[in-house]
Design an enzyme around this catalytic site. Sequence first.
Site, PDB file in Angstrom:
ATOM      1  N   ARG A  41       7.701  19.850   0.468  1.00 34.12           N
ATOM      2  CA  ARG A  41       6.499  18.750   0.473  1.00 34.12           C
ATOM      3  C   ARG A  41       5.692  19.058   1.647  1.00 34.12           C
ATOM      4  O   ARG A  41       5.910  18.115   2.441  1.00 34.12           O
ATOM      5  CB  ARG A  41       7.036  17.449   0.121  1.00 34.12           C
ATOM      6  CG  ARG A  41       7.822  17.353  -1.159  1.00 34.12           C
ATOM      7  CD  ARG A  41       8.439  15.743  -1.241  1.00 34.12           C
ATOM      8  NE  ARG A  41       7.460  14.876  -1.797  1.00 34.12           N
ATOM      9  CZ  ARG A  41       7.751  13.651  -2.001  1.00 34.12           C
ATOM     10  NH1 ARG A  41       8.981  13.233  -2.232  1.00 34.12           N
ATOM     11  NH2 ARG A  41       6.660  12.814  -2.301  1.00 34.12           N
TER      12      ARG A  41
ATOM     13  N   ARG B 149      14.600   2.121  -5.322  1.00 32.30           N
ATOM     14  CA  ARG B 149      13.481   2.526  -4.426  1.00 32.30           C
ATOM     15  C   ARG B 149      12.148   2.099  -5.245  1.00 32.30           C
ATOM     16  O   ARG B 149      11.316   1.734  -4.455  1.00 32.30           O
ATOM     17  CB  ARG B 149      13.634   3.873  -3.967  1.00 32.30           C
ATOM     18  CG  ARG B 149      14.802   4.397  -3.266  1.00 32.30           C
ATOM     19  CD  ARG B 149      14.676   5.995  -2.881  1.00 32.30           C
ATOM     20  NE  ARG B 149      13.320   6.307  -2.300  1.00 32.30           N
ATOM     21  CZ  ARG B 149      12.942   7.647  -2.438  1.00 32.30           C
ATOM     22  NH1 ARG B 149      13.539   8.299  -2.878  1.00 32.30           N
ATOM     23  NH2 ARG B 149      11.692   7.600  -2.029  1.00 32.30           N
TER      24      ARG B 149
ATOM     25  N   LYS C 116       4.160   0.180  -6.740  1.00 34.71           N
ATOM     26  CA  LYS C 116       4.828   0.708  -5.565  1.00 34.71           C
ATOM     27  C   LYS C 116       3.931   1.927  -5.024  1.00 34.71           C
ATOM     28  O   LYS C 116       3.695   1.528  -3.601  1.00 34.71           O
ATOM     29  CB  LYS C 116       6.302   1.565  -5.884  1.00 34.71           C
ATOM     30  CG  LYS C 116       6.553   2.316  -4.750  1.00 34.71           C
ATOM     31  CD  LYS C 116       7.943   2.923  -5.216  1.00 34.71           C
ATOM     32  CE  LYS C 116       7.664   4.494  -5.697  1.00 34.71           C
ATOM     33  NZ  LYS C 116       7.681   5.792  -5.011  1.00 34.71           N
ATOM     34  N   ASN C 117       3.337   2.504  -5.756  1.00 28.90           N
ATOM     35  CA  ASN C 117       2.489   3.585  -4.872  1.00 28.90           C
ATOM     36  C   ASN C 117       1.190   3.463  -4.535  1.00 28.90           C
ATOM     37  O   ASN C 117       0.439   3.886  -3.819  1.00 28.90           O
ATOM     38  CB  ASN C 117       2.508   4.902  -5.594  1.00 28.90           C
ATOM     39  CG  ASN C 117       3.931   5.885  -5.603  1.00 28.90           C
ATOM     40  OD1 ASN C 117       4.747   5.422  -4.971  1.00 28.90           O
ATOM     41  ND2 ASN C 117       3.976   6.744  -6.596  1.00 28.90           N
TER      42      ASN C 117
ATOM     43  N   ASP D 262       5.413  11.623 -12.453  1.00 29.26           N
ATOM     44  CA  ASP D 262       6.288  10.541 -12.630  1.00 29.26           C
ATOM     45  C   ASP D 262       6.970  10.039 -13.664  1.00 29.26           C
ATOM     46  O   ASP D 262       7.778   9.169 -13.735  1.00 29.26           O
ATOM     47  CB  ASP D 262       5.800   9.577 -11.445  1.00 29.26           C
ATOM     48  CG  ASP D 262       5.535   9.929 -10.073  1.00 29.26           C
ATOM     49  OD1 ASP D 262       6.084  10.919  -9.560  1.00 29.26           O
ATOM     50  OD2 ASP D 262       4.618   9.281  -9.292  1.00 29.26           O
TER      51      ASP D 262
ATOM     52  N   CYS E 252      11.815  11.665  -2.205  1.00 24.53           N
ATOM     53  CA  CYS E 252      12.621  12.308  -3.423  1.00 24.53           C
ATOM     54  C   CYS E 252      12.509  13.704  -3.071  1.00 24.53           C
ATOM     55  O   CYS E 252      11.655  14.236  -2.460  1.00 24.53           O
ATOM     56  CB  CYS E 252      12.119  12.204  -4.618  1.00 24.53           C
ATOM     57  SG  CYS E 252      12.047  10.348  -5.054  1.00 24.53           S
TER      58      CYS E 252
HETATM   59  N1  EPU Z   1       0.815  19.240  -1.554  1.00 28.66           N
HETATM   60  C1  EPU Z   1       0.417  20.372  -0.857  1.00 28.66           C
HETATM   61  N2  EPU Z   1       0.153  20.099   0.364  1.00 28.66           N
HETATM   62  C2  EPU Z   1      -0.526  18.657   0.957  1.00 28.66           C
HETATM   63  C3  EPU Z   1      -0.034  17.758   0.105  1.00 28.66           C
HETATM   64  C4  EPU Z   1       0.483  18.214  -0.926  1.00 28.66           C
HETATM   65  O1  EPU Z   1       0.507  21.681  -1.140  1.00 28.66           O
HETATM   66  O2  EPU Z   1      -0.742  18.641   2.066  1.00 28.66           O
HETATM   67  C5  EPU Z   1       1.252  19.546  -2.852  1.00 28.66           C
HETATM   68  C6  EPU Z   1       2.687  19.083  -3.205  1.00 28.66           C
HETATM   69  O3  EPU Z   1       3.625  19.920  -2.581  1.00 28.66           O
HETATM   70  C7  EPU Z   1       2.691  18.827  -4.728  1.00 28.66           C
HETATM   71  C8  EPU Z   1       1.427  18.355  -4.848  1.00 28.66           C
HETATM   72  O4  EPU Z   1       0.543  19.000  -3.931  1.00 28.66           O
HETATM   73  O5  EPU Z   1       3.180  19.894  -5.109  1.00 28.66           O
HETATM   74  C9  EPU Z   1       1.231  16.862  -5.134  1.00 28.66           C
HETATM   75  O6  EPU Z   1       1.636  16.324  -3.868  1.00 28.66           O
HETATM   76  P1  EPU Z   1       0.839  14.940  -3.465  1.00 28.66           P
HETATM   77  O7  EPU Z   1       0.575  14.953  -1.934  1.00 28.66           O
HETATM   78  O8  EPU Z   1      -0.269  14.532  -4.546  1.00 28.66           O
HETATM   79  O9  EPU Z   1       2.172  14.034  -3.615  1.00 28.66           O
HETATM   80  P2  EPU Z   1       2.702  12.888  -2.696  1.00 28.66           P
HETATM   81  O10 EPU Z   1       1.415  11.870  -1.988  1.00 28.66           O
HETATM   82  O11 EPU Z   1       3.591  13.267  -1.550  1.00 28.66           O
HETATM   83  C10 EPU Z   1       2.665  11.002  -4.480  1.00 28.66           C
HETATM   84  C11 EPU Z   1       3.572   9.873  -4.912  1.00 28.66           C
HETATM   85  C12 EPU Z   1       4.661  10.635  -5.657  1.00 28.66           C
HETATM   86  C13 EPU Z   1       4.161  11.228  -6.846  1.00 28.66           C
HETATM   87  C14 EPU Z   1       3.005  12.307  -6.271  1.00 28.66           C
HETATM   88  C15 EPU Z   1       2.012  12.884  -7.418  1.00 28.66           C
HETATM   89  C16 EPU Z   1       3.828   8.402  -3.168  1.00 28.66           C
HETATM   90  C17 EPU Z   1       4.488   7.453  -2.083  1.00 28.66           C
HETATM   91  N3  EPU Z   1       4.264   9.294  -3.985  1.00 28.66           N
HETATM   92  O12 EPU Z   1       3.432  11.907  -3.737  1.00 28.66           O
HETATM   93  O13 EPU Z   1       5.488   9.365  -6.329  1.00 28.66           O
HETATM   94  O14 EPU Z   1       4.888  12.014  -7.735  1.00 28.66           O
HETATM   95  O15 EPU Z   1       2.086  11.390  -5.557  1.00 28.66           O
HETATM   96  O16 EPU Z   1       1.462  11.950  -8.296  1.00 28.66           O
HETATM   97  O17 EPU Z   1       2.918   7.869  -3.593  1.00 28.66           O
HETATM   98  C18 EPU Z   1       7.461   8.760  -7.201  1.00 28.66           C
HETATM   99  O18 EPU Z   1       6.810   7.366  -7.070  1.00 28.66           O
HETATM  100  O19 EPU Z   1       8.455   8.836  -7.829  1.00 28.66           O
HETATM  101  C19 EPU Z   1       6.849   9.872  -6.648  1.00 28.66           C
HETATM  102  C20 EPU Z   1       7.493  10.794  -6.180  1.00 28.66           C
END
Ligand code: EPU
Length: 431
Positions: free
Chosen positions: A122, A399, A22-23, A307, A117
């Site tokens: 975020r 999802r 998915k990701n 995850d 989620c």
């Molecule tokens: N963060 C910041 N600033 C930013 C971006 C992120 O402080 O500009 C922080 C976040 O608050 C968090 C950490 O960095 O504490 C990691 O966030 P990241 O940006 O890596 O996460 P994401 O891109 O929003 C994706 C996956 C999530 C998964 C995370 C971590 C997708 C669509 N989502 O989220 O997947 O938990 O990476 O690996 O790819 C899931 O599939 O269940 C899911 C939640």
Amino acid sequence: MKKILINGGRPLYGNINVSGMKNAALPIVFASILTADRCVVENMPIVSDVELSLEILRRMGATVERLNKSTVAIDTTNFEGSVSPYDLVSRLRGSTYLLGAELGRFGCARVGFSGGCDFGVRPIDQHQKGFEALGAKVTIENGCNCITTGPAGLNGASIYFDIASVGATINVMLAAVMAKGKTTIDNAAREPHIVDLANFLNMCGARISGAGTSVIKIQGVEKLHGCNYTIIPDMIEAGTYMVAAAAAGGRVSVRGVIPKHMETVTAKLVEMGADVEEYEDYIVVSRAGRLNRTNVKTYFYPGFPTDMHPQISALLATAEGTSLVTESVWENRFRYVDELVKMNANITVEGRTATIVGVSRLTGAPVKAVDLRAGAAMIIAGLSAEGVTEISKVESIERGYDDIVGKLASLGADIKMVEVPDEESAQPKAN
Ligand code: EPU
């Protein structure tokens, strides 16, 4: 309203096939905006987040054709930027990728705040920092992130992320592939889906190197073209089935995986005393007797994936001894704990650490899938519990898991999806 019903206590036997990740699918769907040619993407998981991403593209003028169950052709010739449908983007975290993709193709983007989620705050400050380094201006207007570029367009830059964010790395890659000159991303995320996106973009003519390491280099190109691409297997789906097999007992072969991506999950299962056999593209999990306690700390790849946090906690709930699970990536990923406690788990949370005192048996109960991976944890707990577990809010699970009920039933689990009357509307109304 849908519910999942599980009559627990049955061991699992047989083969289970893993779907596409998915990701990885989400950024690849949005990356297809960068070329006006047709992209054919195979091994697309049938999960509602990916369906939503395809619907967003359709609503913005793209043609999306399903060639077979897991193959989709996307043509964004008539895609119109800056009109993203708020009712859809607000339900999907991955819709932030519209920012990087539209910026890359049109030099501007206007996208409503994304959903996803609930793990606490975020932020997208690192995404913004990356866009600004490339020469874009980011503002917030009427509930939208608005990005514009001046007459000079986007120019390659050196960017250092304060945190190895998956989303920020993806967004900057999307924006930089057609920027003028060279972009370097330092402290980039190293997750396998970053590599998959880079491979997809390179197949479209991009020049990206270093994906999978913490330094990614992108030499901007004038134009991208279409391609045929196959998405990698979903390591979180695979890990969920490995943990389910360890929880329920039996012997399960998880098929179509990349064992390298599973190393941390495999290591933890082995530490707990499960038998894990690794083959070229499948992993067999079984166990004899009760598993032992262990400690788990989530971290960015190649650390233990956040995850997989709720799922491993559901397994540790019945291990011998006391385990600690520490969450290092998200501010608050413990909402599943209250639900597991309803099933007789002995878990307390302090700060970012859950203390799990293993009980000999969980007991079935009505519980909620409070988010996607929390829902997977409820299924794992239900498979090993005594009695019936009834899981509501199953749309959270849909999802990100492709036919999880059908796949587990094929292994002998007593699990089914049922339609029940909406509880609120079924209640007699008070005067
Ligand atoms: N963060 C910041 N600033 C930013 C971006 C992120 O402080 O500009 C922080 C976040 O608050 C968090 C950490 O960095 O504490 C990691 O966030 P990241 O940006 O890596 O996460 P994401 O891109 O929003 C994706 C996956 C999530 C998964 C995370 C971590 C997708 C669509 N989502 O989220 O997947 O938990 O990476 O690996 O790819 C899931 O599939 O269940 C899911 C939640």
